[in-house]
Design a protein around this motif. Sequence first.
Motif, PDB file in Angstrom:
ATOM      1  N   LEU A   1      22.764 -18.014  -9.267  1.00 21.22           N
ATOM      2  CA  LEU A   1      23.170 -18.395 -10.616  1.00 21.22           C
ATOM      3  C   LEU A   1      22.223 -19.428 -11.207  1.00 21.22           C
ATOM      4  CD1 LEU A   1      25.178 -18.323 -12.943  1.00 21.22           C
ATOM      5  CD2 LEU A   1      26.556 -20.038 -11.737  1.00 21.22           C
ATOM      6  N   VAL A   2      21.865 -20.429 -10.414  1.00 26.47           N
ATOM      7  CA  VAL A   2      20.944 -21.465 -10.894  1.00 26.47           C
ATOM      8  C   VAL A   2      19.588 -20.855 -11.233  1.00 26.47           C
ATOM      9  CG1 VAL A   2      19.649 -23.518 -10.205  1.00 26.47           C
ATOM     10  CG2 VAL A   2      22.093 -23.371  -9.718  1.00 26.47           C
ATOM     11  N   ALA A   3      19.099 -19.944 -10.373  1.00 20.59           N
ATOM     12  CA  ALA A   3      17.814 -19.300 -10.639  1.00 20.59           C
ATOM     13  C   ALA A   3      17.868 -18.497 -11.935  1.00 20.59           C
ATOM     14  CB  ALA A   3      17.432 -18.396  -9.464  1.00 20.59           C
ATOM     15  N   THR A   4      18.976 -17.802 -12.169  1.00 20.19           N
ATOM     16  CA  THR A   4      19.133 -17.028 -13.405  1.00 20.19           C
ATOM     17  C   THR A   4      19.142 -17.938 -14.620  1.00 20.19           C
ATOM     18  OG1 THR A   4      20.367 -15.295 -12.247  1.00 20.19           O
ATOM     19  CG2 THR A   4      20.616 -15.412 -14.634  1.00 20.19           C
ATOM     20  N   LEU A   5      19.892 -19.036 -14.544  1.00 22.51           N
ATOM     21  CA  LEU A   5      19.968 -19.974 -15.668  1.00 22.51           C
ATOM     22  C   LEU A   5      18.606 -20.609 -15.953  1.00 22.51           C
ATOM     23  CD1 LEU A   5      23.391 -21.720 -14.907  1.00 22.51           C
ATOM     24  CD2 LEU A   5      22.896 -20.008 -16.668  1.00 22.51           C
ATOM     25  N   ARG A   6      17.888 -20.962 -14.903  1.00 21.61           N
ATOM     26  CA  ARG A   6      16.559 -21.550 -15.101  1.00 21.61           C
ATOM     27  C   ARG A   6      15.614 -20.553 -15.750  1.00 21.61           C
ATOM     28  NH1 ARG A   6      15.573 -24.698  -9.314  1.00 21.61           N
ATOM     29  NH2 ARG A   6      16.808 -26.573  -9.817  1.00 21.61           N
ATOM     30  N   ARG A   7      15.689 -19.301 -15.283  1.00 22.67           N
ATOM     31  CA  ARG A   7      14.819 -18.282 -15.848  1.00 22.67           C
ATOM     32  C   ARG A   7      15.159 -18.034 -17.314  1.00 22.67           C
ATOM     33  NH1 ARG A   7      15.704 -15.029 -12.265  1.00 22.67           N
ATOM     34  NH2 ARG A   7      17.321 -13.745 -13.208  1.00 22.67           N
ATOM     35  N   GLU A   8      16.447 -17.964 -17.629  1.00 22.56           N
ATOM     36  CA  GLU A   8      16.844 -17.732 -19.013  1.00 22.56           C
ATOM     37  C   GLU A   8      16.489 -18.911 -19.904  1.00 22.56           C
ATOM     38  OE1 GLU A   8      20.975 -16.845 -18.826  1.00 22.56           O
ATOM     39  OE2 GLU A   8      20.677 -14.749 -18.196  1.00 22.56           O
ATOM     40  N   ALA A   9      16.542 -20.123 -19.352  1.00 25.22           N
ATOM     41  CA  ALA A   9      16.208 -21.304 -20.146  1.00 25.22           C
ATOM     42  C   ALA A   9      14.728 -21.366 -20.490  1.00 25.22           C
ATOM     43  CB  ALA A   9      16.612 -22.564 -19.393  1.00 25.22           C
ATOM     44  N   ARG A  10      13.897 -20.600 -19.763  1.00 30.96           N
ATOM     45  CA  ARG A  10      12.454 -20.643 -19.984  1.00 30.96           C
ATOM     46  C   ARG A  10      11.921 -19.311 -20.511  1.00 30.96           C
ATOM     47  NH1 ARG A  10      10.031 -24.808 -17.408  1.00 30.96           N
ATOM     48  NH2 ARG A  10       8.115 -23.639 -17.044  1.00 30.96           N
ATOM     49  N   THR A  11      12.812 -18.409 -20.899  1.00 28.11           N
ATOM     50  CA  THR A  11      12.391 -17.088 -21.349  1.00 28.11           C
ATOM     51  C   THR A  11      12.934 -16.801 -22.740  1.00 28.11           C
ATOM     52  OG1 THR A  11      12.405 -16.298 -19.059  1.00 28.11           O
ATOM     53  CG2 THR A  11      12.422 -14.624 -20.793  1.00 28.11           C
ATOM     54  N   ASP A  12      12.087 -16.248 -23.590  1.00 29.33           N
ATOM     55  CA  ASP A  12      12.536 -15.825 -24.916  1.00 29.33           C
ATOM     56  C   ASP A  12      13.396 -14.581 -24.765  1.00 29.33           C
ATOM     57  OD1 ASP A  12      12.548 -15.583 -27.823  1.00 29.33           O
ATOM     58  OD2 ASP A  12      11.254 -13.835 -27.468  1.00 29.33           O
TER      59      ASP A  12
ATOM     60  N   ALA B   1       7.554 -16.002 -22.050  1.00 29.72           N
ATOM     61  CA  ALA B   1       7.901 -17.412 -21.881  1.00 29.72           C
ATOM     62  C   ALA B   1       8.222 -18.016 -23.244  1.00 29.72           C
ATOM     63  CB  ALA B   1       6.746 -18.158 -21.221  1.00 29.72           C
ATOM     64  N   ASN B   2       9.163 -18.973 -23.277  1.00 30.23           N
ATOM     65  CA  ASN B   2       9.466 -19.631 -24.540  1.00 30.23           C
ATOM     66  C   ASN B   2       8.626 -20.903 -24.697  1.00 30.23           C
ATOM     67  OD1 ASN B   2      10.671 -21.504 -22.831  1.00 30.23           O
ATOM     68  ND2 ASN B   2      12.763 -20.896 -23.344  1.00 30.23           N
TER      69      ASN B   2
ATOM     70  N   HIS C   1      -5.307 -11.821 -15.649  1.00 31.32           N
ATOM     71  CA  HIS C   1      -4.588 -12.459 -14.556  1.00 31.32           C
ATOM     72  C   HIS C   1      -4.945 -13.945 -14.545  1.00 31.32           C
ATOM     73  CE1 HIS C   1      -2.669 -13.039 -10.700  1.00 31.32           C
ATOM     74  NE2 HIS C   1      -3.772 -13.618 -10.252  1.00 31.32           N
ATOM     75  N   GLY C   2      -3.948 -14.787 -14.562  1.00 27.37           N
ATOM     76  CA  GLY C   2      -4.173 -16.226 -14.611  1.00 27.37           C
ATOM     77  C   GLY C   2      -3.973 -16.807 -15.990  1.00 27.37           C
ATOM     78  N   ASP C   3      -4.032 -15.952 -17.022  1.00 25.07           N
ATOM     79  CA  ASP C   3      -3.746 -16.409 -18.382  1.00 25.07           C
ATOM     80  C   ASP C   3      -2.258 -16.240 -18.678  1.00 25.07           C
ATOM     81  OD1 ASP C   3      -6.418 -16.894 -18.569  1.00 25.07           O
ATOM     82  OD2 ASP C   3      -6.880 -15.105 -19.742  1.00 25.07           O
ATOM     83  N   SER C   4      -1.819 -16.817 -19.798  1.00 22.98           N
ATOM     84  CA  SER C   4      -0.389 -16.782 -20.122  1.00 22.98           C
ATOM     85  C   SER C   4      -0.191 -16.559 -21.607  1.00 22.98           C
ATOM     86  CB  SER C   4       0.288 -18.101 -19.720  1.00 22.98           C
ATOM     87  OG  SER C   4       0.065 -18.382 -18.358  1.00 22.98           O
ATOM     88  N   VAL C   5       0.918 -15.898 -21.931  1.00 22.88           N
ATOM     89  CA  VAL C   5       1.279 -15.683 -23.324  1.00 22.88           C
ATOM     90  C   VAL C   5       2.748 -16.043 -23.499  1.00 22.88           C
ATOM     91  CG1 VAL C   5       1.828 -13.246 -22.930  1.00 22.88           C
ATOM     92  CG2 VAL C   5       1.277 -14.025 -25.237  1.00 22.88           C
TER      93      VAL C   5
ATOM     94  N   THR D   1       6.248 -18.896 -29.182  1.00 20.69           N
ATOM     95  CA  THR D   1       6.468 -20.323 -29.414  1.00 20.69           C
ATOM     96  C   THR D   1       7.250 -20.625 -30.683  1.00 20.69           C
ATOM     97  OG1 THR D   1       4.276 -20.426 -30.470  1.00 20.69           O
ATOM     98  CG2 THR D   1       4.411 -20.991 -28.127  1.00 20.69           C
ATOM     99  N   GLY D   2       7.540 -19.604 -31.486  1.00 21.97           N
ATOM    100  CA  GLY D   2       8.306 -19.820 -32.711  1.00 21.97           C
ATOM    101  C   GLY D   2       8.840 -18.501 -33.208  1.00 21.97           C
ATOM    102  N   GLY D   3       9.252 -18.462 -34.473  1.00 20.73           N
ATOM    103  CA  GLY D   3       9.819 -17.250 -35.041  1.00 20.73           C
ATOM    104  C   GLY D   3       8.892 -16.057 -34.903  1.00 20.73           C
ATOM    105  N   GLU D   4       7.749 -16.110 -35.626  1.00 21.06           N
ATOM    106  CA  GLU D   4       6.761 -15.035 -35.523  1.00 21.06           C
ATOM    107  C   GLU D   4       5.462 -15.558 -34.915  1.00 21.06           C
ATOM    108  OE1 GLU D   4       6.200 -16.690 -39.745  1.00 21.06           O
ATOM    109  OE2 GLU D   4       7.797 -16.506 -38.253  1.00 21.06           O
ATOM    110  N   GLU D   5       5.561 -16.671 -34.193  1.00 19.31           N
ATOM    111  CA  GLU D   5       4.388 -17.336 -33.625  1.00 19.31           C
ATOM    112  C   GLU D   5       4.301 -17.107 -32.122  1.00 19.31           C
ATOM    113  OE1 GLU D   5       4.974 -21.363 -34.675  1.00 19.31           O
ATOM    114  OE2 GLU D   5       4.916 -20.989 -36.840  1.00 19.31           O
ATOM    115  N   PHE D   6       3.091 -16.848 -31.675  1.00 14.24           N
ATOM    116  CA  PHE D   6       2.809 -16.652 -30.264  1.00 14.24           C
ATOM    117  C   PHE D   6       1.645 -17.550 -29.868  1.00 14.24           C
ATOM    118  CE2 PHE D   6       4.895 -12.900 -31.765  1.00 14.24           C
ATOM    119  CZ  PHE D   6       5.672 -12.444 -30.709  1.00 14.24           C
ATOM    120  N   ALA D   7       1.510 -17.783 -28.584  1.00 14.67           N
ATOM    121  CA  ALA D   7       0.398 -18.576 -28.076  1.00 14.67           C
ATOM    122  C   ALA D   7      -0.119 -17.924 -26.810  1.00 14.67           C
ATOM    123  CB  ALA D   7       0.829 -20.010 -27.795  1.00 14.67           C
ATOM    124  N   MET D   8      -1.417 -17.935 -26.648  1.00 16.55           N
ATOM    125  CA  MET D   8      -2.048 -17.389 -25.446  1.00 16.55           C
ATOM    126  C   MET D   8      -2.960 -18.451 -24.863  1.00 16.55           C
ATOM    127  SD  MET D   8      -4.223 -13.836 -24.977  1.00 16.55           S
ATOM    128  CE  MET D   8      -2.835 -12.812 -25.445  1.00 16.55           C
ATOM    129  N   LEU D   9      -2.707 -18.811 -23.620  1.00 18.06           N
ATOM    130  CA  LEU D   9      -3.501 -19.823 -22.932  1.00 18.06           C
ATOM    131  C   LEU D   9      -4.504 -19.126 -22.032  1.00 18.06           C
ATOM    132  CD1 LEU D   9      -3.943 -22.844 -22.417  1.00 18.06           C
ATOM    133  CD2 LEU D   9      -2.302 -22.685 -20.545  1.00 18.06           C
TER     134      LEU D   9
END
Length: 341
Positions: A175-186, A192-193, A254-258, A261-269
Amino acid sequence: MGEVADGLDAPAFRFAVRTAGVMLFVSGSFAALWAVAVVGGVPGPDVHWRVVVFTVGVSAVGFGAVLLLLGRRTPKWLLFAFPQVTAGLICLPPLVSHESTPAGSILLVWPVLFAGYLLPERVAWVTLAVSLGLLVAVALRKHTSDAVATSVEVGLSLVATVYITVHLRRNNRALVATLRREARTDPLTGLANRRAFDDLLEREFGLYERHGGPMALLAIDIDHFKRLNDCSGHPAGDAALVALAAVLAAHVRHGDSVARTGGEEFAMLLTDCPAGVAQRRAHALLAVVAAESAAWPDPITISIGVAAIPDHAGAPAELVTAADTALYAAKAAGRNTVAAA
């Protein structure tokens, strides 16, 4: 002390050590005081028995004091040995004499419960095995039908305690793992959020400070997204967000992230990526989105702002600001374009 092996993080480890120390110190003090009170004249067993109980109590107090003094510096093996040692101390008096403490072997529930809920599962099962073995030894030592019956009853209670405790702990962890994942996922796109992305950016910046190597950020925004929502409805807007998220995720190394970050906004690192390479990748994304969205019910274009460390910023917050500023410049330039900080 960051992470501890066997699934115990630092707070959980400190709590387990503190709980074990308090349990030993308090229970040992009661046992020693009880033995002294009996010696002082309260009717009770023989002197040999009283000395055994007093010795066990003092040993428990000493062990508990060591754990409390060591705190977070407690070796892992010492904490994991606590429930087995406690079980041995509980069963020592009846093993050296036919007498038993007032609470008797039912006290074995406490180390078993402690191991089952606070320590890794393997430690819980080892503690159960040790406790059952001690119960058998006590029954053989007393060699009476009452002792055998008591050992069987207590043994069944210990088995049920470990099974239920371990099962509940597994459910709690899931349950904790699910909540943590949902708290960090759009929830819409599955990316990722903003919170997760900020943490990732801080972590990657820490790696940059230790090992060097450039890193870049692409700030991405859907052009005229409000017009899409107004003309085609919010379901169409959501569909565009989901489709764009899939395109971005499919074109990330691989190694990058997307992240969204907002309504219609995205970010790619982009890690280990200089500013020039980041700009070329941004232009390639622009073309990919335009080509793939041409077949969608509502085609879209995007604008991208590019910023890099160390070219345009020296800290995570500065990198985000620089990429956002470049994104505004791309929109001001007519949209469907790339601008660098």
